[in-house]
Design a protein around this motif. Sequence first.
Motif, PDB file in Angstrom:
ATOM      1  N   CYS A   1       0.645  -1.158   0.180  1.00 53.03           N
ATOM      2  CA  CYS A   1      -0.062   0.236   0.024  1.00 53.03           C
ATOM      3  C   CYS A   1       0.864   1.265   0.072  1.00 53.03           C
ATOM      4  O   CYS A   1       0.244   2.360  -0.396  1.00 53.03           O
ATOM      5  CB  CYS A   1      -1.164   0.138   1.217  1.00 53.03           C
ATOM      6  SG  CYS A   1      -0.171   0.066   2.642  1.00 53.03           S
TER       7      CYS A   1
ATOM      8  N   ARG B   1      -7.865   6.111   2.317  1.00 47.81           N
ATOM      9  CA  ARG B   1      -8.634   5.069   3.071  1.00 47.81           C
ATOM     10  C   ARG B   1      -8.005   4.949   4.363  1.00 47.81           C
ATOM     11  O   ARG B   1      -8.009   3.757   5.036  1.00 47.81           O
ATOM     12  CB  ARG B   1      -8.395   3.763   2.258  1.00 47.81           C
ATOM     13  CG  ARG B   1      -9.292   3.810   0.956  1.00 47.81           C
ATOM     14  CD  ARG B   1      -9.160   2.524   0.302  1.00 47.81           C
ATOM     15  NE  ARG B   1      -9.794   2.537  -0.924  1.00 47.81           N
ATOM     16  CZ  ARG B   1      -9.860   1.526  -1.963  1.00 47.81           C
ATOM     17  NH1 ARG B   1      -9.266   0.219  -1.368  1.00 47.81           N
ATOM     18  NH2 ARG B   1     -10.161   1.585  -2.899  1.00 47.81           N
TER      19      ARG B   1
ATOM     20  N   LEU C   1      -5.358   3.482  -3.520  1.00 41.02           N
ATOM     21  CA  LEU C   1      -5.699   3.375  -2.177  1.00 41.02           C
ATOM     22  C   LEU C   1      -5.573   4.640  -1.066  1.00 41.02           C
ATOM     23  O   LEU C   1      -5.834   4.396   0.082  1.00 41.02           O
ATOM     24  CB  LEU C   1      -4.687   2.328  -1.411  1.00 41.02           C
ATOM     25  CG  LEU C   1      -4.549   0.784  -1.987  1.00 41.02           C
ATOM     26  CD1 LEU C   1      -3.446  -0.006  -1.410  1.00 41.02           C
ATOM     27  CD2 LEU C   1      -5.916   0.223  -1.824  1.00 41.02           C
TER      28      LEU C   1
ATOM     29  N   TYR D   1      -4.735   4.567   5.122  1.00 43.87           N
ATOM     30  CA  TYR D   1      -3.347   3.954   5.027  1.00 43.87           C
ATOM     31  C   TYR D   1      -2.274   5.100   5.122  1.00 43.87           C
ATOM     32  O   TYR D   1      -1.205   4.745   6.016  1.00 43.87           O
ATOM     33  CB  TYR D   1      -3.046   3.492   3.809  1.00 43.87           C
ATOM     34  CG  TYR D   1      -4.019   2.047   3.509  1.00 43.87           C
ATOM     35  CD1 TYR D   1      -3.911   0.954   4.500  1.00 43.87           C
ATOM     36  CD2 TYR D   1      -4.967   2.106   2.340  1.00 43.87           C
ATOM     37  CE1 TYR D   1      -4.802  -0.236   4.513  1.00 43.87           C
ATOM     38  CE2 TYR D   1      -5.885   1.134   2.321  1.00 43.87           C
ATOM     39  CZ  TYR D   1      -5.736   0.098   3.406  1.00 43.87           C
ATOM     40  OH  TYR D   1      -6.542  -1.108   3.053  1.00 43.87           O
TER      41      TYR D   1
END
Length: 184
Positions: A63, A89, A86, A91
């Motif tokens: 990620c 989200r 990604l 991360y």
Amino acid sequence: MLQFFEVTKKSPWFPQVKALYESAFPANERIPIKHLLDDKIKREFWAFFYKEDGANAATPKFCGFSNSITHGSITNIVYFAVVSELRSRGYGSQILQAIRKQHPDTRLVVDIEVEEDSKDAEELERRNRRREFYTRNGFDSSPVDYVWQGVHYRLLTAGGTVTDKEFRDFWKEILKDIPGAKYP
């Protein structure tokens, strides 16, 4: 929960890290990736992975990555990126939390391009989103601005401010044994 592993040239995830590095940062803001792997400067170069829920839960998915340098009471996050699909989200926040957990007693430093120098509305929007992300994650503006590779940057810090002198001394010390290296 994220997992992270050291990035080396032999890491099976090195091609993913390299591709993200090259897509996330403009050419004028990158140094050759071999320098991120070079042990002349003690860097932490980490690849981050998450586990999906469900049937594929056993296989961690890449990620993002971070590349940082710690010296004394300062940890400078030099490069940090999340895979584009990604983003937004959580991360990126988790990556910053992981770095903070590894360096609880240091001041974290990141640099962002100065918003006032934006060439158009799209770029201004991107720079504002980046600042807002760091602000949500506990970073504050610092009094330090500098120009590197023709780009005007402003430092943001978490865990305490960093003065211009501290920042320049940090880089002088980091680069002292590398002939011709330029510091901010």
